[in-house]
Design an enzyme around this catalytic site. Structure first.
Site, mmCIF file in Angstrom:
data_model
loop_
_atom_site.group_PDB
_atom_site.id
_atom_site.type_symbol
_atom_site.label_atom_id
_atom_site.label_comp_id
_atom_site.label_asym_id
_atom_site.label_seq_id
_atom_site.Cartn_x
_atom_site.Cartn_y
_atom_site.Cartn_z
ATOM 1 N N LYS A 226 20.431 9.896 4.212
ATOM 2 C CA LYS A 226 21.667 10.079 3.229
ATOM 3 C C LYS A 226 22.779 10.967 4.022
ATOM 4 C CE LYS A 226 21.724 13.137 -0.068
ATOM 5 N NZ LYS A 226 22.835 13.892 -0.233
ATOM 6 N N ASN A 227 22.256 12.050 4.391
ATOM 7 C CA ASN A 227 23.117 13.240 4.760
ATOM 8 C C ASN A 227 23.847 12.855 6.263
ATOM 9 O OD1 ASN A 227 23.208 14.276 2.351
ATOM 10 N ND2 ASN A 227 21.782 16.045 2.930
ATOM 11 N N ARG B 167 30.798 15.096 -3.674
ATOM 12 C CA ARG B 167 31.239 16.300 -2.909
ATOM 13 C C ARG B 167 31.457 15.795 -1.477
ATOM 14 N NH1 ARG B 167 31.912 21.129 -3.485
ATOM 15 N NH2 ARG B 167 31.855 21.295 -1.509
ATOM 16 N N CYS C 18 29.513 22.247 -8.325
ATOM 17 C CA CYS C 18 28.291 21.689 -8.495
ATOM 18 C C CYS C 18 27.324 22.447 -8.831
ATOM 19 C CB CYS C 18 28.101 21.065 -6.881
ATOM 20 S SG CYS C 18 26.829 20.719 -6.467
ATOM 21 N N ARG D 176 29.984 26.135 -3.754
ATOM 22 C CA ARG D 176 30.317 25.280 -2.929
ATOM 23 C C ARG D 176 31.888 25.021 -2.284
ATOM 24 N NH1 ARG D 176 26.336 20.075 -2.955
ATOM 25 N NH2 ARG D 176 26.771 20.204 -0.967
ATOM 26 N N PRO D 177 32.425 26.125 -1.702
ATOM 27 C CA PRO D 177 33.928 26.098 -1.478
ATOM 28 C C PRO D 177 34.066 25.364 -0.009
ATOM 29 C CG PRO D 177 32.565 28.184 -0.868
ATOM 30 C CD PRO D 177 31.868 27.310 -1.665
ATOM 31 N N ILE D 178 35.073 24.961 0.231
ATOM 32 C CA ILE D 178 35.472 24.311 1.712
ATOM 33 C C ILE D 178 36.458 25.057 2.434
ATOM 34 C CG2 ILE D 178 35.105 21.894 0.742
ATOM 35 C CD1 ILE D 178 38.173 21.503 0.540
ATOM 36 N N ASP D 179 36.364 26.368 2.077
ATOM 37 C CA ASP D 179 37.307 27.194 3.076
ATOM 38 C C ASP D 179 37.167 27.120 4.560
ATOM 39 O OD1 ASP D 179 34.809 28.439 1.829
ATOM 40 O OD2 ASP D 179 35.400 30.336 3.305
ATOM 41 N N LEU D 180 35.763 26.930 4.815
ATOM 42 C CA LEU D 180 35.744 26.987 6.304
ATOM 43 C C LEU D 180 36.118 25.669 6.950
ATOM 44 C CD1 LEU D 180 32.031 28.353 6.407
ATOM 45 C CD2 LEU D 180 33.934 29.655 7.417
ATOM 46 N N ASP E 270 17.065 21.628 0.914
ATOM 47 C CA ASP E 270 16.725 20.479 0.468
ATOM 48 C C ASP E 270 15.484 19.873 0.129
ATOM 49 O OD1 ASP E 270 19.544 20.016 0.241
ATOM 50 O OD2 ASP E 270 19.634 18.869 1.872
ATOM 51 N N ILE F 234 20.739 29.481 1.124
ATOM 52 C CA ILE F 234 21.711 28.383 1.161
ATOM 53 C C ILE F 234 22.535 28.390 0.092
ATOM 54 C CG2 ILE F 234 22.732 26.178 2.046
ATOM 55 C CD1 ILE F 234 21.300 27.952 4.366
ATOM 56 N N ARG G 107 20.590 9.030 -6.347
ATOM 57 C CA ARG G 107 21.904 9.258 -5.415
ATOM 58 C C ARG G 107 21.503 9.316 -4.080
ATOM 59 N NH1 ARG G 107 26.017 13.530 -7.494
ATOM 60 N NH2 ARG G 107 26.786 13.138 -5.467
#
Ligand code: EPU
Length: 432
Positions: A22-23, A92, A116, A121-125, A309, A331, A401
């Protein structure tokens, strides 16, 4: 809405196949936005997350069709640049369209993914990386707006407090492949799924060096073309099936796996007393869980460390392993939603900061339990397989999912597990 009824029924035995990852498939679907030509993707698992990604690509103007089981054809001839909230909020990983839109359209307007259950789970990077490449970034009305008119190659550092970012690396790589100049990514995520994406981009004509390492050098090209790519095997699904074999004291072989992608996991299974046989040439891993198990300490880390995971599933197994095990989550320090549900089945687990302190018990007893996220759901199914009596797992849309027919695969190994409409549950169990 469906539920799973699981009955502890002794050791599992047999052979089962892992599907495509999936990933890897999620960013690979998004990468199809990078060319106007058709891309064929094989070994795509049947998952609701991938159907969502297909919907997002369609909303952006791409033609998305399934031409055979597991084979998708995506063509992004004319596309827009806006990924709306109604679609992005469902998943996400939709943020993976940001890099391709920036690369191809030189602008993007993508809804910010929210929080979530497993963490903030930020997206700053992701945004820092795009800014380093010369993009102008604003956040307005819940959307990230990127103006990439002046985009150019540069150094990008993607290490964060919890290590490199997986989808952040995918986004910067996808932005850089069509960006003039050379982009060097330091502290890139080296997960096999990121390498699989890079392999596909190379087939499309991208120039990427250092694939599979923490340092990627990307030389921008003018255009990419279509290709055919087969998604790599899902190491998390494979790991979940292997734990099912091990914790029921059974003997299970998983086919279509790359043992080299699962070293930290295999190492912990062996330390725990589970017999493991890896055959890289045949792409199989066999486990035998007949011997008594020993407690272990586990720390989740970016690849090649132990994967977050598989943390919830390992907690389920250690809950039934005599002695004291400590599982530390580096993580997502709050990713322990499975713990209170496992406790309802008799597990003895205390959470101390980012660690689960697990005193193994000799038996678990089936109970009605509630799935809260994808991997937590898998952990509850595993616990149900090794518990006495019936376990009813509710909210299994989380499971669907990321696991293709997990119930059918477990049934093929001898498990007693069935998918039923919620009305089939004893009335007092139904959550309202
Ligand atoms: N992070 C930041 N800033 C960022 C991005 C990430 O601080 O800009 C932090 C996160 O909060 C987290 C850590 O860095 O603490 C790692 O996050 P990462 O970005 O690597 O995670 P992701 O790309 O959002 C992918 C998988 C997850 C998997 C993680 C870690 C996909 C679609 N998702 O998420 O998969 O847990 O990498 O390996 O690839 C799952 O399949 O169940 C799942 C959650």
């Amino acid at each position: 809405m469906d539920v799973l009824r699981v009955e502890g029924n002794g050791p599992l035995h047999g052979t089962v196949q892992a599907g495509g990852a999936k990933n890897a498939a999620l960013p690979i679907f998004a990468a199809c936005l990078l060319t106007a030509e058709e891309v064929t993707i094989e070994n795509v698992p049947e998952l609701s997350d991938l159907r969502f990604m297909g919907e997002i690509l369609r909303a952006l103007g791409a033609t998305v069709r399934k031409s055979a089981p597991g084979v998708w054809k995506i063509q992004a001839g004319q596309i827009g640049h806006v990924a709306p909230y109604e679609l992005v909020r469902k998943m996400r990983a939709s943020i993976c369209v940001l890099g391709p839109l920036v690369a191809r359209q030189r602008k993007a307007r993508v809804s910010m993914p929210g929080g979530c259950v497993i963490g903030t789970r930020p997206i700053d990077l992701h945004l820092k990386g795009l800014a380093r490449l010369g993009c102008k970034i604003g956040i307005h009305s819940g959307y990230v707006e990127v103006d990439a008119a002046d985009i150019h190659g540069d150094y990008v550092f993607l290490g964060g407090r919890q290590g490199p970012t997986v989808t952040g690396t995918a986004n910067i790589v996808m932005a850089a492949v069509l960006t003039p100049g050379i982009t060097r990514i330091e502290s890139a995520a080296c997960e096999p799924e990121v390498a699989d994406l890079c392999d596909m981009l190379v087939k499309m004509g991208a120039q990427i060096e250092g694939i599979g390492s923490h340092y990627l050098k990307i030389t921008g090209v003018e255009a990419l073309h279509g290709c055919t790519h087969r998604i790599l095997p899902d190491r998390v699904e494979a790991g979940t099936l292997l734990i099912a074999g091990a914790m029921t004291g059974g003997d299970v072989t998983v086919e279509n796996v790359v043992p080299g992608h699962m070293r930290a996991f295999i190492d912990k299974l062996e330390e725990c007393g589970v017999e493991c046989h890896c055959n890289p040439a045949a792409q199989t891993i066999r486990v035998n869980g007949a011997a008594p198990r020993k407690p272990v300490d586990i720390v989740t880390l970016p690849h090649p460390g132990f994967p977050t995971d598989l943390q919830a599933q390992m907690c389920a197994m250690m809950a039934l392993t005599p002695g004291l095990s400590i599982v530390t989550e580096r993580i997502y320090p709050n990713r322990f939603m499975h713990v209170p549900e496992l406790a309802r089945m008799g597990a003895d687990i205390a959470i101390e900061g980012p660690s689960a302190i697990i005193h193994g018990v000799s038996s678990l007893s089936g109970a009605p339990v509630m799935a809260s996220d994808l991997r937590a759901s898998a952990a509850l199914v595993l616990a149900g397989l090794a518990a006495s009596g019936e376990t009813w797992v509710q909210r299994i849309y989380h499971l669907d999912r990321g696991y293709e027919r997990l119930d059918a695969k477990l049934r093929s190994l001898g498990a007693t597990i069935e998918r039923l409409p919620v009305e089939a549950m004893p009335v007092s169990y139904i959550d309202d």
